[in-house]
Design a protein around this motif. Sequence first.
Motif, mmCIF file in Angstrom:
data_model
loop_
_atom_site.group_PDB
_atom_site.id
_atom_site.type_symbol
_atom_site.label_atom_id
_atom_site.label_comp_id
_atom_site.label_asym_id
_atom_site.label_seq_id
_atom_site.Cartn_x
_atom_site.Cartn_y
_atom_site.Cartn_z
ATOM 1 N N LEU A 1 12.918 40.842 52.172
ATOM 2 C CA LEU A 1 14.212 41.536 52.214
ATOM 3 C C LEU A 1 15.222 40.771 53.060
ATOM 4 C CD1 LEU A 1 15.735 44.047 51.268
ATOM 5 C CD2 LEU A 1 14.936 45.223 53.300
ATOM 6 N N TYR B 1 17.233 54.722 47.777
ATOM 7 C CA TYR B 1 16.268 54.293 46.769
ATOM 8 C C TYR B 1 14.906 54.864 47.150
ATOM 9 C CZ TYR B 1 19.848 50.901 45.513
ATOM 10 O OH TYR B 1 21.016 50.311 45.123
ATOM 11 N N MET C 1 14.773 45.912 46.269
ATOM 12 C CA MET C 1 14.858 44.453 46.308
ATOM 13 C C MET C 1 15.706 43.923 45.150
ATOM 14 S SD MET C 1 13.984 41.850 48.054
ATOM 15 C CE MET C 1 12.463 41.923 48.906
ATOM 16 N N ALA C 2 15.501 44.482 43.965
ATOM 17 C CA ALA C 2 16.313 44.076 42.809
ATOM 18 C C ALA C 2 17.780 44.435 43.024
ATOM 19 C CB ALA C 2 15.776 44.735 41.547
ATOM 20 N N ASP D 1 11.963 53.316 45.856
ATOM 21 C CA ASP D 1 10.960 52.283 45.579
ATOM 22 C C ASP D 1 11.441 50.966 46.176
ATOM 23 O OD1 ASP D 1 8.797 50.905 44.600
ATOM 24 O OD2 ASP D 1 9.577 50.750 42.563
ATOM 25 N N ASP D 2 10.555 50.251 46.851
ATOM 26 C CA ASP D 2 10.954 48.999 47.477
ATOM 27 C C ASP D 2 11.261 47.896 46.466
ATOM 28 O OD1 ASP D 2 8.239 48.981 46.882
ATOM 29 O OD2 ASP D 2 7.741 47.598 48.506
ATOM 30 N N ASP D 3 10.603 47.904 45.325
ATOM 31 C CA ASP D 3 10.898 46.895 44.296
ATOM 32 C C ASP D 3 12.282 47.118 43.700
ATOM 33 O OD1 ASP D 3 8.443 45.624 44.631
ATOM 34 O OD2 ASP D 3 7.448 46.977 43.205
ATOM 35 N N VAL D 4 12.655 48.376 43.490
ATOM 36 C CA VAL D 4 13.992 48.707 42.982
ATOM 37 C C VAL D 4 15.034 48.306 44.025
ATOM 38 C CG1 VAL D 4 15.486 50.587 42.230
ATOM 39 C CG2 VAL D 4 13.086 50.570 41.545
ATOM 40 N N LYS E 1 19.418 41.957 45.446
ATOM 41 C CA LYS E 1 19.713 40.679 44.776
ATOM 42 C C LYS E 1 20.934 40.796 43.874
ATOM 43 C CE LYS E 1 14.985 39.013 45.005
ATOM 44 N NZ LYS E 1 13.742 38.772 44.296
ATOM 45 N N THR F 1 14.508 51.046 56.190
ATOM 46 C CA THR F 1 13.282 51.169 55.411
ATOM 47 C C THR F 1 12.192 51.820 56.253
ATOM 48 O OG1 THR F 1 12.449 49.010 56.098
ATOM 49 C CG2 THR F 1 13.820 49.057 54.123
ATOM 50 N N VAL G 1 9.743 45.356 54.399
ATOM 51 C CA VAL G 1 9.725 44.926 53.000
ATOM 52 C C VAL G 1 9.757 43.405 52.988
ATOM 53 C CG1 VAL G 1 10.920 45.034 50.793
ATOM 54 C CG2 VAL G 1 10.904 47.039 52.283
ATOM 55 N N HIS G 2 8.703 42.814 52.461
ATOM 56 C CA HIS G 2 8.566 41.360 52.445
ATOM 57 C C HIS G 2 9.686 40.727 51.622
ATOM 58 C CE1 HIS G 2 6.677 37.469 52.614
ATOM 59 N NE2 HIS G 2 6.742 37.383 51.303
#
Length: 174
Positions: free
Chosen positions: A42, A10, A17-18, A12-15, A21, A35, A39-40
Amino acid sequence: MSNKIIQAIYNDDDVLMAAVKKIKAKELHIEEIFTPFPVHGLDKAMGLPHTRIAVAAFIYGCIGLAVASSLMGYIMIADWPQDIGGKPSFSFLTNLPAFVPIMFELTVFFGAHLMVITFYMRSRLWPFKEAENPDVRTTDDHFLMEIAVDNNESELTALLEETGAVEVIVTEKH
């Protein structure tokens, strides 16, 4: 059980994280995530257990305090008492205000150094150990998620691409 592993990359860290989940919602086990920076959240999203490192730090600080107290008690009171600045040297409690900075410093010293040693031993980071990073880009700007394949390679590949993986690689487990 298969010896294969899927690596999803990936950017992007937001991608990421999603994706974590979504994968955990499907009750799949994530082997490891690499990483370039922490990443907060994670660890919580991956379902990792809480660490006992704070308990270890407290114990190491107590060891430092005990060593400092016994060292100063022996050196300054029992072994070689000296009259420094007019302060009497026949009692540990009488000299306690002068000993507090040393006790604080050794508490911090023992806590910090023993925590570093514990971290290296727990992480199995020995001197001259070869790096286990599967992709060099994870040290710069990409994120890599590893999932073990269990006769579901095509479904897993499709799921990872659906979650926003830039690249999906199937490799052999080391």
